[in-house]
Design a protein around this motif. Structure first.
Motif, PDB file in Angstrom:
ATOM      1  N   GLN A 108      71.252  13.726  82.760  1.00 26.16           N
ATOM      2  CA  GLN A 108      71.974  13.370  83.804  1.00 26.16           C
ATOM      3  C   GLN A 108      73.326  12.883  83.420  1.00 26.16           C
ATOM      4  OE1 GLN A 108      70.093  10.026  85.532  1.00 26.16           O
ATOM      5  NE2 GLN A 108      70.328   8.599  83.913  1.00 26.16           N
ATOM      6  N   TYR A 109      74.423  12.666  84.271  1.00 21.00           N
ATOM      7  CA  TYR A 109      75.627  12.333  84.025  1.00 21.00           C
ATOM      8  C   TYR A 109      76.069  11.156  84.744  1.00 21.00           C
ATOM      9  CZ  TYR A 109      77.189  16.609  81.538  1.00 21.00           C
ATOM     10  OH  TYR A 109      77.325  17.408  80.846  1.00 21.00           O
ATOM     11  N   LYS A 110      77.166  10.267  84.072  1.00 16.81           N
ATOM     12  CA  LYS A 110      77.408   8.992  84.610  1.00 16.81           C
ATOM     13  C   LYS A 110      79.022   8.951  84.415  1.00 16.81           C
ATOM     14  CE  LYS A 110      76.861   3.950  85.061  1.00 16.81           C
ATOM     15  NZ  LYS A 110      76.136   2.979  84.557  1.00 16.81           N
ATOM     16  N   ARG A 120      66.963  13.415  73.643  1.00 14.45           N
ATOM     17  CA  ARG A 120      67.938  12.702  73.156  1.00 14.45           C
ATOM     18  C   ARG A 120      68.495  11.689  74.246  1.00 14.45           C
ATOM     19  NH1 ARG A 120      71.953  17.682  71.378  1.00 14.45           N
ATOM     20  NH2 ARG A 120      70.500  18.775  70.055  1.00 14.45           N
ATOM     21  N   LYS A 121      68.571  10.411  73.703  1.00 10.56           N
ATOM     22  CA  LYS A 121      69.111   9.375  74.574  1.00 10.56           C
ATOM     23  C   LYS A 121      70.705   9.316  74.385  1.00 10.56           C
ATOM     24  CE  LYS A 121      68.043   4.743  76.277  1.00 10.56           C
ATOM     25  NZ  LYS A 121      67.212   3.592  76.229  1.00 10.56           N
ATOM     26  N   GLY A 137      71.657   8.394  79.671  1.00 14.22           N
ATOM     27  CA  GLY A 137      69.892   8.495  79.592  1.00 14.22           C
ATOM     28  C   GLY A 137      69.420   9.683  78.880  1.00 14.22           C
ATOM     29  N   VAL A 138      68.066   9.906  79.023  1.00 19.30           N
ATOM     30  CA  VAL A 138      67.364  10.756  78.413  1.00 19.30           C
ATOM     31  C   VAL A 138      67.718  12.079  78.771  1.00 19.30           C
ATOM     32  CG1 VAL A 138      65.155  11.449  77.773  1.00 19.30           C
ATOM     33  CG2 VAL A 138      65.453   9.003  77.870  1.00 19.30           C
TER      34      VAL A 138
END
Length: 228
Positions: free
Chosen positions: A196-198, A218-219, A204-205
């Motif tokens: 996901q993107y922010k 990867r986090k 996130g993961v």
């Protein structure tokens, strides 16, 4: 004598036609057929009809260096402010078509593959800003990509497909920025990456797949290396 008579009639008719071009009405407004050429040239720049200063019907706009081939047409209507416009290549192939109000695009616009009548893309405008779905197509007619706009900015899902209709990736936008889940696929439609993107940044993961199974996680954001 008969030939001479017909020739004189032709000259008179041609002269009368010429005199009726680029005329004004009693109020000094353009009226009737108008034609303009490019500066220092006999090449026609545009031609169309005015009715007391208002464009009516079909106007043709020409290339400066391509004789008799119009670069664009504009179709004016007495009952609407919307003008239908078409753009062409020097070879006369249709490039795009849509509507404008004044100098601003409005409504549906269609773009074509080079040298073809196959649709390459469709999109919609409100007051010259992209609004709603924008869809691109392969020449075989299959959808290549789907986007959505709100007030000129990407907003909603973006989907990309292979030429065979297999999904390749899915993103999500909010007010022009990547926000929300993202998925990548291989050429056979199998999931290869999820995350996901922010605000345009990975967040996130994130999971990476091989043969349908997760082989790496990867986090994000990634930890910054510490300075000694």
């Amino acid at each position: 004598m008969r030939f001479l008579f017909l020739f004189i009639i032709f000259i008179i008719s041609a002269s009368g036609f010429t005199q009726n071009v680029n005329q004004f009405d009693e109020n000094g407004k353009r009226h009737g057929l108008w034609q303009k050429t490019f500066p220092k040239s006999k090449q026609l720049r545009y031609e169309g009809t005015f009715e007391h200063g208002e464009e009516v019907g079909l106007f043709k706009f020409y290339f400066e260096d391509v004789k008799n081939q119009h670069a664009a047409t504009k179709l004016f209507s007495k009952n609407s402010d919307s003008v239908a416009i078409k753009y062409y290549t020097p070879k006369g192939e249709l490039v795009s078509e849509g509507f404008m109000i004044g100098e601003k695009r409005e409504g549906k616009w269609v773009y074509y593959h080079k040298g073809s009548d196959k649709i390459m893309m469709t999109e919609f405008y409100v007051n010259d800003k992209l609004e709603g779905p924008s869809i691109t197509f392969f020449e075989n007619g299959r959808i290549a990509g789907e986007l959505n706009y709100k007030n000129g900015k990407l907003h909603g899902k973006e989907k990309t497909y292979s030429e065979h209709g297999v999904p390749l990736k899915e993103f999500n936008y909010v007010d022009g920025k990547l926000n929300g889940p993202v998925t990548y696929y291989d050429v056979e439609g199998n999931v290869t990456i999820t995350g996901q993107y922010k605000n345009n940044l990975q967040d996130g993961v994130w999971k990476y797949y091989r043969n349908g199974k997760v082989y790496e996680e990867r986090k994000y954001p990634l930890p910054q290396p510490t300075r000694k």
